[in-house]
Design a protein around this motif. Structure first.
Motif, PDB file in Angstrom:
ATOM      1  N   ALA A  11       0.859  -1.186   0.000  1.00 22.92           N
ATOM      2  CA  ALA A  11       0.000   0.000   0.000  1.00 22.92           C
ATOM      3  C   ALA A  11       0.894   1.236   0.000  1.00 22.92           C
ATOM      4  CB  ALA A  11      -0.929  -0.008   1.189  1.00 22.92           C
ATOM      5  N   PRO A  12       1.681   1.446  -1.079  1.00 24.48           N
ATOM      6  CA  PRO A  12       2.638   2.556  -1.070  1.00 24.48           C
ATOM      7  C   PRO A  12       2.003   3.933  -0.973  1.00 24.48           C
ATOM      8  CG  PRO A  12       2.426   1.602  -3.264  1.00 24.48           C
ATOM      9  CD  PRO A  12       1.695   0.693  -2.339  1.00 24.48           C
ATOM     10  N   ASP A  13       0.764   4.070  -1.417  1.00 30.10           N
ATOM     11  CA  ASP A  13       0.081   5.362  -1.365  1.00 30.10           C
ATOM     12  C   ASP A  13      -1.067   5.366  -0.361  1.00 30.10           C
ATOM     13  OD1 ASP A  13      -1.549   3.649  -2.708  1.00 30.10           O
ATOM     14  OD2 ASP A  13      -1.869   4.930  -4.466  1.00 30.10           O
ATOM     15  N   GLY A  14      -1.073   4.362   0.521  1.00 27.98           N
ATOM     16  CA  GLY A  14      -2.151   4.258   1.490  1.00 27.98           C
ATOM     17  C   GLY A  14      -3.393   3.585   0.961  1.00 27.98           C
ATOM     18  N   ARG A  15      -3.328   3.153  -0.281  1.00 28.49           N
ATOM     19  CA  ARG A  15      -4.482   2.527  -0.924  1.00 28.49           C
ATOM     20  C   ARG A  15      -4.357   1.013  -0.838  1.00 28.49           C
ATOM     21  NH1 ARG A  15      -6.588   3.644  -7.104  1.00 28.49           N
ATOM     22  NH2 ARG A  15      -7.361   1.556  -7.544  1.00 28.49           N
ATOM     23  N   THR A  16      -5.362   0.359  -0.314  1.00 25.64           N
ATOM     24  CA  THR A  16      -5.355  -1.094  -0.176  1.00 25.64           C
ATOM     25  C   THR A  16      -6.278  -1.702  -1.219  1.00 25.64           C
ATOM     26  OG1 THR A  16      -7.140  -1.000   1.452  1.00 25.64           O
ATOM     27  CG2 THR A  16      -4.880  -0.966   2.285  1.00 25.64           C
ATOM     28  N   GLU A  17      -5.755  -2.625  -2.013  1.00 23.74           N
ATOM     29  CA  GLU A  17      -6.552  -3.270  -3.051  1.00 23.74           C
ATOM     30  C   GLU A  17      -7.265  -4.478  -2.454  1.00 23.74           C
ATOM     31  OE1 GLU A  17      -7.015  -2.105  -6.064  1.00 23.74           O
ATOM     32  OE2 GLU A  17      -5.637  -0.424  -5.836  1.00 23.74           O
ATOM     33  N   LEU A  18      -8.237  -4.192  -1.598  1.00 23.59           N
ATOM     34  CA  LEU A  18      -8.957  -5.235  -0.881  1.00 23.59           C
ATOM     35  C   LEU A  18     -10.457  -5.073  -1.095  1.00 23.59           C
ATOM     36  CD1 LEU A  18      -7.060  -5.050   2.544  1.00 23.59           C
ATOM     37  CD2 LEU A  18      -6.662  -6.705   0.701  1.00 23.59           C
ATOM     38  N   TYR A  19     -11.132  -6.160  -1.385  1.00 25.97           N
ATOM     39  CA  TYR A  19     -12.580  -6.133  -1.543  1.00 25.97           C
ATOM     40  C   TYR A  19     -13.224  -5.938  -0.169  1.00 25.97           C
ATOM     41  CZ  TYR A  19     -17.300  -7.633  -2.797  1.00 25.97           C
ATOM     42  OH  TYR A  19     -18.654  -7.684  -2.990  1.00 25.97           O
ATOM     43  N   LEU A  20     -14.023  -4.895  -0.039  1.00 21.51           N
ATOM     44  CA  LEU A  20     -14.603  -4.493   1.233  1.00 21.51           C
ATOM     45  C   LEU A  20     -13.543  -4.406   2.325  1.00 21.51           C
ATOM     46  CD1 LEU A  20     -18.077  -6.277   1.310  1.00 21.51           C
ATOM     47  CD2 LEU A  20     -17.555  -3.905   0.801  1.00 21.51           C
ATOM     48  N   ARG A  21     -12.356  -3.920   1.943  1.00 19.88           N
ATOM     49  CA  ARG A  21     -11.230  -3.669   2.851  1.00 19.88           C
ATOM     50  C   ARG A  21     -10.794  -4.938   3.600  1.00 19.88           C
ATOM     51  NH1 ARG A  21     -10.579   1.941   2.763  1.00 19.88           N
ATOM     52  NH2 ARG A  21     -11.963   2.668   1.111  1.00 19.88           N
ATOM     53  N   THR A  22     -11.075  -6.093   3.022  1.00 18.51           N
ATOM     54  CA  THR A  22     -10.834  -7.354   3.721  1.00 18.51           C
ATOM     55  C   THR A  22     -10.155  -8.408   2.853  1.00 18.51           C
ATOM     56  OG1 THR A  22     -12.876  -6.964   5.001  1.00 18.51           O
ATOM     57  CG2 THR A  22     -11.950  -9.193   5.074  1.00 18.51           C
ATOM     58  N   VAL A  23     -10.594  -8.574   1.615  1.00 18.92           N
ATOM     59  CA  VAL A  23     -10.198  -9.714   0.792  1.00 18.92           C
ATOM     60  C   VAL A  23      -9.360  -9.275  -0.400  1.00 18.92           C
ATOM     61  CG1 VAL A  23     -11.042 -11.639  -0.600  1.00 18.92           C
ATOM     62  CG2 VAL A  23     -12.307 -10.935   1.449  1.00 18.92           C
ATOM     63  N   PRO A  24      -8.109  -9.775  -0.545  1.00 14.13           N
ATOM     64  CA  PRO A  24      -7.370  -9.574  -1.796  1.00 14.13           C
ATOM     65  C   PRO A  24      -7.970 -10.486  -2.857  1.00 14.13           C
ATOM     66  CG  PRO A  24      -6.031 -10.778  -0.198  1.00 14.13           C
ATOM     67  CD  PRO A  24      -7.327 -10.481   0.469  1.00 14.13           C
ATOM     68  N   PRO A  25      -8.428  -9.942  -3.975  1.00 12.73           N
ATOM     69  CA  PRO A  25      -9.255 -10.720  -4.900  1.00 12.73           C
ATOM     70  C   PRO A  25      -8.630 -12.013  -5.423  1.00 12.73           C
ATOM     71  CG  PRO A  25      -9.403  -8.393  -5.430  1.00 12.73           C
ATOM     72  CD  PRO A  25      -8.336  -8.529  -4.387  1.00 12.73           C
ATOM     73  N   ARG A  26      -7.329 -12.026  -5.606  1.00 15.22           N
ATOM     74  CA  ARG A  26      -6.702 -13.185  -6.253  1.00 15.22           C
ATOM     75  C   ARG A  26      -5.772 -13.966  -5.328  1.00 15.22           C
ATOM     76  NH1 ARG A  26      -7.962  -9.610 -10.206  1.00 15.22           N
ATOM     77  NH2 ARG A  26      -8.863 -10.542 -12.101  1.00 15.22           N
ATOM     78  N   ILE A  27      -5.968 -13.837  -4.020  1.00 18.73           N
ATOM     79  CA  ILE A  27      -5.139 -14.573  -3.064  1.00 18.73           C
ATOM     80  C   ILE A  27      -6.080 -15.305  -2.102  1.00 18.73           C
ATOM     81  CG2 ILE A  27      -3.221 -14.448  -1.435  1.00 18.73           C
ATOM     82  CD1 ILE A  27      -2.488 -11.749  -2.608  1.00 18.73           C
ATOM     83  N   PRO A  28      -6.473 -16.523  -2.426  1.00 17.94           N
ATOM     84  CA  PRO A  28      -7.427 -17.250  -1.578  1.00 17.94           C
ATOM     85  C   PRO A  28      -6.860 -17.529  -0.183  1.00 17.94           C
ATOM     86  CG  PRO A  28      -7.198 -18.290  -3.748  1.00 17.94           C
ATOM     87  CD  PRO A  28      -6.106 -17.272  -3.632  1.00 17.94           C
ATOM     88  N   GLY A  29      -7.717 -17.386   0.805  1.00 20.64           N
ATOM     89  CA  GLY A  29      -7.356 -17.753   2.160  1.00 20.64           C
ATOM     90  C   GLY A  29      -6.591 -16.708   2.941  1.00 20.64           C
ATOM     91  N   LEU A  30      -6.454 -15.500   2.411  1.00 25.67           N
ATOM     92  CA  LEU A  30      -5.782 -14.405   3.122  1.00 25.67           C
ATOM     93  C   LEU A  30      -6.799 -13.299   3.367  1.00 25.67           C
ATOM     94  CD1 LEU A  30      -3.076 -13.244   4.230  1.00 25.67           C
ATOM     95  CD2 LEU A  30      -2.729 -12.225   1.961  1.00 25.67           C
ATOM     96  N   TYR A  31      -6.902 -12.869   4.620  1.00 25.80           N
ATOM     97  CA  TYR A  31      -7.877 -11.851   4.993  1.00 25.80           C
ATOM     98  C   TYR A  31      -7.202 -10.795   5.866  1.00 25.80           C
ATOM     99  CZ  TYR A  31     -10.879 -15.765   3.696  1.00 25.80           C
ATOM    100  OH  TYR A  31     -11.473 -16.810   3.030  1.00 25.80           O
ATOM    101  N   PHE A  32      -7.713  -9.564   5.781  1.00 30.96           N
ATOM    102  CA  PHE A  32      -7.192  -8.456   6.573  1.00 30.96           C
ATOM    103  C   PHE A  32      -8.320  -7.877   7.417  1.00 30.96           C
ATOM    104  CE2 PHE A  32      -4.304  -8.906   3.094  1.00 30.96           C
ATOM    105  CZ  PHE A  32      -3.057  -8.559   3.593  1.00 30.96           C
TER     106      PHE A  32
END
Length: 458
Positions: free
Chosen positions: A335-356
């Motif tokens: 997140a170099p610019d503070g922007r997180t590429e996460l669906y509903l700030r939780t799920v990285p779309p192409r990385i199964p089984g990883l949650y934030f």
């Protein structure tokens, strides 16, 4: 057998642990410090807490409470950090979470495994070796207020400055600043409160901000200001809500010019609120002098954007935190610019089984959103709900960011800013849609849909 790894035992990790334990989702929670609480543990020996001695919550106890356990009625409206920690410890004890939490254990690496799942490398305090474990899922819940962020690029002359300079993460008491000329850089909550506290004993205190910001009093019309999240005003369309809040601030606090502050060029909702009664008082008394952004440092002076110069003995950078997870490869999260590429700030779309968890920063308290977020993650782990396709999630994220740019100022700090009510509604919509997908009733979505509306609402 499926088993989930939860990283961190602060508020996010505790909320995940409570939900997983209640649903019998097998998991382990690793905490680098010797006790739970995360940033709310003063002097946390994991080195990640920036809590200072006098810190009180800037949001009310009602807004800070988890839905499953209210803060005690005996607590003051804005509890001291020690009381917040006591509440988190009571939360863990009430739901029997300690048996799932391994303290004094740092996660040093999280890597995907080709055949599925995750390899988690841990190191216990005092041990020279490391232990590797396998998990089916990983929930990253170790927070985003631990990696101090300094101005980039650095202020010219900062390396030649002859006084002391620290980040607010390392600030604990005003004692070292008695009788000194102190410059606090920033305009967030920490900057406002630290500047007000230091000004009581410092010879002079300057508060420098590149951009003008609204400073909220903690109480509005006799109620905690954060209760506005639940008020009828919060439900109004934004084009009515923003001027309504601006008028309310004008009536209760007065014009920024009364305190020597410039008038902000954006409405109160475009930034994360800076809340401080003490700063407003100290500004009115002349104990704190507002200044524009710092242009450069000399040996013992600071030059500002308006051409003025002031002698300075010490600097406190209250310039926020970077969003970083050193145990993850940059390809997994950046997140170099503070922007997180996460669906509903939780799920990285192409990385199964990883949650934030906890990477959504509302204008009110984050605590009430953590358990619903954890419930959604638990449902995904159990297979009770299904996600949209990676392509649909990526498109939803792009739509969200287009909306975000028109709503909030474009700064690193505001990359994870959200509207509390909209995000809560979005989670509810997505969980309903996910149940239909899991049952085969709803196909993967590519057009206007419940999922699209959910993401766009954030």
């Amino acid at each position: 057998m499926r088993r989930t790894c939860v990283i961190g035992a602060g508020p996010s990790g505790l909320a995940a642990s409570r939900v997983f334990a209640s649903r019998n989702v097998p998991f382990d929670c690793f905490e680098a410090g010797s006790g739970i609480g995360g940033l709310w543990r003063y002097g946390n020996d994991n080195g990640m807490s920036g809590v200072y001695a006098s810190l009180h919550a800037n949001i009310s106890k009602e807004s800070m409470s988890f839905s499953s356990l209210a803060m005690p009625e005996s607590y003051p409206v804005f509890p001291h950090h020690s009381k917040v920690l006591a509440y988190l410890e009571d939360y863990a004890a009430s739901f029997g979470l300690h048996r799932h939490i391994v303290c004094g254990t740092e996660v040093t690496s999280v890597r995907p495994v080709d055949e599925g799942g995750w390899e988690v490398v841990c190191r216990r305090r005092g041990d020279t070796g490391e232990e590797t474990r396998r998990y089916s899922e990983v929930v990253v819940a170790n927070g985003h207020h631990w990696d101090p962020r300094l101005p980039a690029p650095a202020v010219p002359g900062a390396e030649e400055f002859e006084g002391t300079a620290i980040h607010s993460h390392d600030y604990r008491t005003p004692d070292p600043y008695a009788g000194l000329r102190v410059l606090v850089i920033g305009m967030g909550n920490s900057a406002c409160e630290i500047a007000a506290e230091i000004s009581r004993t410092a010879a002079r205190t300057f508060l420098s901000a590149r951009d003008a910001a609204h400073v909220f009093p903690k109480m509005l019309l006799g109620r905690p200001a954060d209760h506005l999240v639940w008020s009828p005003l919060s439900g109004l369309p934004r084009f009515l809500k923003d001027p309504g809040l601006r008028l309310l601030l004008r009536l209760t606090r007065g014009a920024p010019a009364h305190y020597g502050l410039p008038a902000p060029d954006r409405g109160p909702l475009a930034r994360h609120p800076s809340t401080s009664d003490e700063l407003l008082v100290q500004l009115a008394r002349g104990a704190v002098t507002p200044k524009p952004g710092v242009r450069s440092f000399g040996g013992t002076t600071a030059a500002f954007a308006d051409g003025s110069r002031e002698p300075v003995d010490a600097v406190v950078y209250a310039t926020g935190y970077a969003i970083s997870f050193p145990f993850l490869e940059p390809s997994l999260f950046a997140a170099p610019d503070g922007r997180t590429e996460l669906y509903l700030r939780t799920v990285p779309p192409r990385i199964p089984g990883l949650y934030f968890m906890g990477l959504a920063q509302p204008s009110g308290a984050a605590f009430p959103l953590l358990e619903p977020q954890a419930e959604w993650i638990a449902e995904l782990i159990e297979g009770a709900v299904a996600l949209p396709s990676p392509a649909d999630m990526t498109r939803a994220i792009a739509r969200e960011w287009r909306r975000h740019r028109t709503t909030y100022v474009s700064t690193y700090r505001h990359g994870i800013e959200i509207d509390f009510r909209s995000y809560r509604r979005a989670l509810r919509r997505e969980r309903r849609a996910g149940r239909r997908r899991a049952c085969g009733i709803m196909p993967s979505l590519s057009g206007v849909s419940g999922t699209t509306r959910a993401a766009d609402a954030v």
